[in-house]
Design a protein around this motif. Structure first.
Motif, PDB file in Angstrom:
ATOM      1  N   GLU A 176      56.847  51.985   4.236  1.00 11.87           N
ATOM      2  CA  GLU A 176      57.426  50.748   3.705  1.00 11.87           C
ATOM      3  C   GLU A 176      58.750  50.441   4.397  1.00 11.87           C
ATOM      4  OE1 GLU A 176      57.879  51.615  -0.404  1.00 11.87           O
ATOM      5  OE2 GLU A 176      55.725  51.712  -0.827  1.00 11.87           O
ATOM      6  N   ASP A 177      59.394  51.461   4.916  1.00 13.15           N
ATOM      7  CA  ASP A 177      60.721  51.301   5.523  1.00 13.15           C
ATOM      8  C   ASP A 177      60.727  51.571   7.025  1.00 13.15           C
ATOM      9  OD1 ASP A 177      61.962  51.016   2.855  1.00 13.15           O
ATOM     10  OD2 ASP A 177      61.454  53.134   2.652  1.00 13.15           O
ATOM     11  N   PHE A 178      59.820  52.428   7.498  1.00 14.70           N
ATOM     12  CA  PHE A 178      59.814  52.825   8.901  1.00 14.70           C
ATOM     13  C   PHE A 178      58.445  52.578   9.526  1.00 14.70           C
ATOM     14  CE2 PHE A 178      63.169  55.206   6.895  1.00 14.70           C
ATOM     15  CZ  PHE A 178      64.171  55.304   7.848  1.00 14.70           C
ATOM     16  N   ASN A 179      58.442  52.098  10.782  1.00 14.02           N
ATOM     17  CA  ASN A 179      57.182  51.876  11.493  1.00 14.02           C
ATOM     18  C   ASN A 179      56.546  53.183  11.932  1.00 14.02           C
ATOM     19  OD1 ASN A 179      57.352  49.058  11.302  1.00 14.02           O
ATOM     20  ND2 ASN A 179      58.611  48.934  13.149  1.00 14.02           N
ATOM     21  N   ARG A 180      57.403  54.148  12.266  1.00 15.77           N
ATOM     22  CA  ARG A 180      56.934  55.465  12.692  1.00 15.77           C
ATOM     23  C   ARG A 180      57.684  56.532  11.916  1.00 15.77           C
ATOM     24  NH1 ARG A 180      53.738  55.925  17.050  1.00 15.77           N
ATOM     25  NH2 ARG A 180      53.381  54.073  18.338  1.00 15.77           N
ATOM     26  N   LEU A 181      56.992  57.618  11.639  1.00 11.39           N
ATOM     27  CA  LEU A 181      57.629  58.708  10.918  1.00 11.39           C
ATOM     28  C   LEU A 181      57.860  59.874  11.873  1.00 11.39           C
ATOM     29  CD1 LEU A 181      55.554  58.704   7.607  1.00 11.39           C
ATOM     30  CD2 LEU A 181      57.530  57.298   8.244  1.00 11.39           C
ATOM     31  N   GLY A 182      58.930  60.591  11.646  1.00  8.63           N
ATOM     32  CA  GLY A 182      59.266  61.741  12.473  1.00  8.63           C
ATOM     33  C   GLY A 182      60.535  62.347  11.925  1.00  8.63           C
ATOM     34  N   CYS A 183      61.153  63.206  12.687  1.00  4.19           N
ATOM     35  CA  CYS A 183      62.408  63.809  12.250  1.00  4.19           C
ATOM     36  C   CYS A 183      63.479  62.735  12.086  1.00  4.19           C
ATOM     37  CB  CYS A 183      62.869  64.849  13.265  1.00  4.19           C
ATOM     38  SG  CYS A 183      61.701  66.201  13.530  1.00  4.19           S
ATOM     39  N   TRP A 184      64.191  62.756  10.982  1.00  2.90           N
ATOM     40  CA  TRP A 184      65.226  61.738  10.744  1.00  2.90           C
ATOM     41  C   TRP A 184      66.356  61.844  11.758  1.00  2.90           C
ATOM     42  CZ3 TRP A 184      69.972  63.856   9.951  1.00  2.90           C
ATOM     43  CH2 TRP A 184      70.045  65.139   9.403  1.00  2.90           C
ATOM     44  N   PHE A 185      66.509  63.001  12.409  1.00  2.00           N
ATOM     45  CA  PHE A 185      67.582  63.203  13.390  1.00  2.00           C
ATOM     46  C   PHE A 185      67.084  63.061  14.830  1.00  2.00           C
ATOM     47  CE2 PHE A 185      65.965  67.297  11.781  1.00  2.00           C
ATOM     48  CZ  PHE A 185      65.375  67.809  12.934  1.00  2.00           C
ATOM     49  N   CYS A 186      65.866  62.556  15.024  1.00  5.80           N
ATOM     50  CA  CYS A 186      65.289  62.466  16.372  1.00  5.80           C
ATOM     51  C   CYS A 186      66.091  61.527  17.270  1.00  5.80           C
ATOM     52  CB  CYS A 186      63.845  61.989  16.290  1.00  5.80           C
ATOM     53  SG  CYS A 186      63.049  61.904  17.910  1.00  5.80           S
ATOM     54  N   HIS A 187      66.447  62.010  18.451  1.00  5.78           N
ATOM     55  CA  HIS A 187      67.228  61.209  19.398  1.00  5.78           C
ATOM     56  C   HIS A 187      66.367  60.183  20.134  1.00  5.78           C
ATOM     57  CE1 HIS A 187      65.425  64.456  21.636  1.00  5.78           C
ATOM     58  NE2 HIS A 187      65.726  63.897  22.780  1.00  5.78           N
ATOM     59  N   LYS A 188      65.054  60.264  19.959  1.00  8.49           N
ATOM     60  CA  LYS A 188      64.163  59.329  20.646  1.00  8.49           C
ATOM     61  C   LYS A 188      63.812  58.107  19.793  1.00  8.49           C
ATOM     62  CE  LYS A 188      62.032  62.683  23.758  1.00  8.49           C
ATOM     63  NZ  LYS A 188      60.760  63.240  24.274  1.00  8.49           N
ATOM     64  N   GLN A 189      64.184  58.110  18.534  1.00 11.16           N
ATOM     65  CA  GLN A 189      63.881  56.947  17.700  1.00 11.16           C
ATOM     66  C   GLN A 189      64.780  55.777  18.094  1.00 11.16           C
ATOM     67  OE1 GLN A 189      64.998  57.481  13.453  1.00 11.16           O
ATOM     68  NE2 GLN A 189      66.091  59.318  14.156  1.00 11.16           N
ATOM     69  N   ASN A 190      64.302  54.571  17.856  1.00 11.60           N
ATOM     70  CA  ASN A 190      65.080  53.399  18.263  1.00 11.60           C
ATOM     71  C   ASN A 190      66.239  53.143  17.298  1.00 11.60           C
ATOM     72  OD1 ASN A 190      64.011  51.930  16.021  1.00 11.60           O
ATOM     73  ND2 ASN A 190      62.223  51.355  17.234  1.00 11.60           N
ATOM     74  N   ASN A 191      67.134  52.269  17.727  1.00 11.80           N
ATOM     75  CA  ASN A 191      68.337  51.998  16.939  1.00 11.80           C
ATOM     76  C   ASN A 191      68.024  51.345  15.594  1.00 11.80           C
ATOM     77  OD1 ASN A 191      69.925  53.125  18.882  1.00 11.80           O
ATOM     78  ND2 ASN A 191      70.793  51.204  19.638  1.00 11.80           N
ATOM     79  N   LYS A 192      66.929  50.596  15.534  1.00 14.95           N
ATOM     80  CA  LYS A 192      66.550  49.978  14.261  1.00 14.95           C
ATOM     81  C   LYS A 192      66.258  51.061  13.231  1.00 14.95           C
ATOM     82  CE  LYS A 192      63.260  46.744  12.186  1.00 14.95           C
ATOM     83  NZ  LYS A 192      62.075  45.867  12.424  1.00 14.95           N
ATOM     84  N   ALA A 193      65.536  52.093  13.643  1.00 15.07           N
ATOM     85  CA  ALA A 193      65.220  53.200  12.738  1.00 15.07           C
ATOM     86  C   ALA A 193      66.480  53.969  12.377  1.00 15.07           C
ATOM     87  CB  ALA A 193      64.195  54.131  13.386  1.00 15.07           C
ATOM     88  N   LEU A 194      67.342  54.199  13.339  1.00 10.90           N
ATOM     89  CA  LEU A 194      68.596  54.899  13.060  1.00 10.90           C
ATOM     90  C   LEU A 194      69.455  54.105  12.082  1.00 10.90           C
ATOM     91  CD1 LEU A 194      69.525  56.266  16.601  1.00 10.90           C
ATOM     92  CD2 LEU A 194      69.113  57.641  14.551  1.00 10.90           C
ATOM     93  N   GLY A 195      69.418  52.783  12.217  1.00 13.59           N
ATOM     94  CA  GLY A 195      70.171  51.939  11.291  1.00 13.59           C
ATOM     95  C   GLY A 195      69.683  52.109   9.860  1.00 13.59           C
ATOM     96  N   LYS A 196      68.385  52.283   9.702  1.00 17.35           N
ATOM     97  CA  LYS A 196      67.832  52.496   8.362  1.00 17.35           C
ATOM     98  C   LYS A 196      68.247  53.849   7.805  1.00 17.35           C
ATOM     99  CE  LYS A 196      63.954  49.316   8.706  1.00 17.35           C
ATOM    100  NZ  LYS A 196      62.493  49.131   8.615  1.00 17.35           N
ATOM    101  N   VAL A 197      68.314  54.855   8.685  1.00 14.98           N
ATOM    102  CA  VAL A 197      68.783  56.170   8.242  1.00 14.98           C
ATOM    103  C   VAL A 197      70.237  56.063   7.771  1.00 14.98           C
ATOM    104  CG1 VAL A 197      69.308  58.539   8.956  1.00 14.98           C
ATOM    105  CG2 VAL A 197      67.206  57.438   9.758  1.00 14.98           C
ATOM    106  N   ILE A 198      71.048  55.312   8.521  1.00 14.85           N
ATOM    107  CA  ILE A 198      72.467  55.131   8.172  1.00 14.85           C
ATOM    108  C   ILE A 198      72.600  54.533   6.774  1.00 14.85           C
ATOM    109  CG2 ILE A 198      74.543  53.777   8.707  1.00 14.85           C
ATOM    110  CD1 ILE A 198      73.769  54.102  11.689  1.00 14.85           C
TER     111      ILE A 198
END
Length: 237
Positions: A176-198
């Motif tokens: 519902e919140d992320f297009n892809r799931l993986g480690c929340w600290f993954c350095h390969k995720q895009n900035n949009k996903a990192l923004g959601k983690v923030i």
């Protein structure tokens, strides 16, 4: 011959599992690789972690009559982050953040535990890997002896994996919140996903920021964890 299904509880592995059931493909074990950030905090996004532990594992047991086997590396992400380099120009320094390519985190926290476990099963073993037919780069990486990709064999796309998961009520609510799931600290995720983690998990992002000062390698090549946060918050104004 043992038939081992590798399961991350993401859309691809869930769709693969139920596609195998539909086509009567034998399953002997369902294996989940648990990755830890530190000794207490999981690598999974909290909503996904809760769904796995409180719903998905029990439903798999009900639907397949198989207990999910959890395997795990002997160390955490932080353990490896602070591991001392013993040779080369950076001898004496800690590893710091993984590089974009050839990441130690994926190799040591996921691939190695799987290889070590498969070795205990002997040579007569088939691994089933959840990769959709339209993920060409990942397909090329996983073509190796002993691996099978049912989603590729049955021509199932990423879009279709969502529908299969919904059909069996096995789509993680984290989508519902992320297009892809993986480690929340993954350095390969895009900035949009990192923004959601923030915004959604600021306490977790703070854990990542704490590592900035101890890494000789920036989190995303040119940007530190702090740089990314400043950039994203500025863009939101």
């Amino acid at each position: 011959m043992k038939h081992i299904v590798m399961c991350s509880f993401g859309k691809d592995s869930m769709a693969m599992l139920y596609t195998m059931k539909e086509h009567n493909i034998p399953i002997d074990e369902i294996v989940y690789v648990k990755i830890m950030f530190d000794n207490k905090i999981s690598a999974e996004l909290p909503k996904h972690e809760e769904w796995i532990n409180n719903y998905a594992i029990a439903k798999i047991k009900k639907d397949f009559g198989i207990n999910v086997k959890t395997i795990q590396a002997n160390y955490t992400y932080k353990d490896l982050f602070y591991k001392e380099i013993t040779r080369g120009e950076r001898k004496g320094q800690n590893r710091g953040f993984p590089l974009l390519f050839g990441s130690w985190c994926h190799r040591d926290l996921k691939i190695k535990p799987v290889k070590d476990y498969i070795k205990t099963l002997g040579k007569d073993c088939i691994q089933y890997v959840g990769i959709a037919v339209d993920e060409q780069n990942r397909i090329a990486w996983e073509i190796k002896e002993g691996n099978k990709m049912p989603l590729v064999d049955f021509n199932i796309t990423e879009a279709q994996t969502f529908e299969i998961c919904k059909k069996y009520n096995m789509l993680s609510p984290a989508y519902e919140d992320f297009n892809r799931l993986g480690c929340w600290f993954c350095h390969k995720q895009n900035n949009k996903a990192l923004g959601k983690v923030i915004h959604m998990y600021p306490n977790l992002y703070e854990k990542l920021e704490e590592l900035d000062k101890d890494s000789h390698i920036k989190f995303k090549q040119k940007f530190s964890v702090k740089d990314i946060k400043i950039k994203l918050l500025k863009e939101e104004k």
